[in-house]
Scaffold this motif. Structure first.
Motif, PDB file in Angstrom:
ATOM      1  N   ILE A 164      -0.877  -2.362   5.501  1.00 30.30           N
ATOM      2  CA  ILE A 164      -1.620  -1.329   4.755  1.00 30.30           C
ATOM      3  C   ILE A 164      -0.828  -0.881   3.531  1.00 30.30           C
ATOM      4  N   LEU A 165       0.476  -0.646   3.691  1.00 34.22           N
ATOM      5  CA  LEU A 165       1.300  -0.215   2.554  1.00 34.22           C
ATOM      6  C   LEU A 165       1.396  -1.302   1.490  1.00 34.22           C
ATOM      7  N   ASP A 166       1.540  -2.561   1.925  1.00 34.34           N
ATOM      8  CA  ASP A 166       1.589  -3.671   0.963  1.00 34.34           C
ATOM      9  C   ASP A 166       0.276  -3.771   0.191  1.00 34.34           C
ATOM     10  N   PRO A 215      -0.727   2.662  15.365  1.00 32.56           N
ATOM     11  CA  PRO A 215      -0.693   1.296  14.838  1.00 32.56           C
ATOM     12  C   PRO A 215       0.709   0.688  14.965  1.00 32.56           C
ATOM     13  N   SER A 216       0.738  -0.616  15.000  1.00 33.72           N
ATOM     14  CA  SER A 216       2.024  -1.318  15.060  1.00 33.72           C
ATOM     15  C   SER A 216       2.711  -1.246  13.696  1.00 33.72           C
ATOM     16  N   GLU A 217       3.989  -1.546  13.692  1.00 30.72           N
ATOM     17  CA  GLU A 217       4.748  -1.579  12.432  1.00 30.72           C
ATOM     18  C   GLU A 217       4.145  -2.601  11.476  1.00 30.72           C
ATOM     19  N   LYS A 218       3.698  -3.741  12.014  1.00 29.50           N
ATOM     20  CA  LYS A 218       3.101  -4.789  11.186  1.00 29.50           C
ATOM     21  C   LYS A 218       1.835  -4.263  10.488  1.00 29.50           C
ATOM     22  N   THR A 219       1.019  -3.515  11.204  1.00 28.60           N
ATOM     23  CA  THR A 219      -0.203  -2.962  10.630  1.00 28.60           C
ATOM     24  C   THR A 219       0.123  -1.964   9.527  1.00 28.60           C
ATOM     25  N   SER A 261      -1.835  -1.341  -0.380  1.00 29.52           N
ATOM     26  CA  SER A 261      -1.902  -0.179  -1.251  1.00 29.52           C
ATOM     27  C   SER A 261      -1.087  -0.407  -2.524  1.00 29.52           C
ATOM     28  N   LYS A 262       0.083  -0.979  -2.383  1.00 28.17           N
ATOM     29  CA  LYS A 262       0.917  -1.287  -3.557  1.00 28.17           C
ATOM     30  C   LYS A 262       0.225  -2.311  -4.445  1.00 28.17           C
ATOM     31  N   ALA A 263      -0.364  -3.330  -3.820  1.00 28.94           N
ATOM     32  CA  ALA A 263      -0.975  -4.424  -4.572  1.00 28.94           C
ATOM     33  C   ALA A 263      -2.163  -3.955  -5.406  1.00 28.94           C
ATOM     34  N   VAL A 264      -2.931  -3.030  -4.925  1.00 29.48           N
ATOM     35  CA  VAL A 264      -4.110  -2.583  -5.666  1.00 29.48           C
ATOM     36  C   VAL A 264      -3.857  -1.277  -6.397  1.00 29.48           C
ATOM     37  N   ASN A 265      -2.635  -0.786  -6.324  1.00 33.46           N
ATOM     38  CA  ASN A 265      -2.238   0.417  -7.050  1.00 33.46           C
ATOM     39  C   ASN A 265      -3.114   1.632  -6.722  1.00 33.46           C
ATOM     40  N   LEU A 266      -3.404   1.815  -5.455  1.00 34.23           N
ATOM     41  CA  LEU A 266      -4.226   2.956  -5.071  1.00 34.23           C
ATOM     42  C   LEU A 266      -3.492   4.277  -5.294  1.00 34.23           C
ATOM     43  N   HIS A 267      -2.244   4.279  -4.983  1.00 36.89           N
ATOM     44  CA  HIS A 267      -1.390   5.448  -5.207  1.00 36.89           C
ATOM     45  C   HIS A 267       0.055   4.999  -5.044  1.00 36.89           C
ATOM     46  N   PRO A 268       0.983   5.718  -5.610  1.00 35.31           N
ATOM     47  CA  PRO A 268       2.379   5.320  -5.459  1.00 35.31           C
ATOM     48  C   PRO A 268       2.827   5.441  -4.008  1.00 35.31           C
ATOM     49  N   VAL A 269       3.583   4.456  -3.575  1.00 39.94           N
ATOM     50  CA  VAL A 269       4.083   4.433  -2.198  1.00 39.94           C
ATOM     51  C   VAL A 269       5.589   4.460  -2.241  1.00 39.94           C
TER      52      VAL A 269
END
Length: 79
Positions: free
Chosen positions: A65-67, A57-61, A69-77
């Motif tokens: 995904i990380l953003d 995946p590209s850096e943007k992708t 994940s942070k927004a929905v608090n799936l797990h600490p990043v």
């Protein structure tokens, strides 16, 4: 008499997942059946296209995904 091969048989042949005896039968069928040969060439082309496709995946992708994940608090990043 030449055996009739399915599309799945050709896919297995393209990916070298057939047995030597089956290879000989498929090669004979390819030499006698132009439609089968055409399908075989199309599968070879498709395999080449997929092999040349994007492998990571590209850096943007990754950032998206990380953003998310942070927004929905799936797990600490960790950054």
């Amino acid at each position: 008499m030449t055996k009739i091969f399915t599309h799945d048989d050709l896919i297995r042949y393209v990916y070298e997942e057939t047995e030597p005896d089956e290879n000989r039968q498929i090669e004979l069928a390819l030499s006698e059946d132009m439609e089968l040969l055409e399908q075989y060439h199309e599968l070879l082309w498709l395999r080449k296209q997929m092999d040349e496709g994007m492998m990571s995946p590209s850096e943007k992708t990754i950032k998206t995904i990380l953003d998310y994940s942070k927004a929905v608090n799936l797990h600490p990043v960790k950054e």
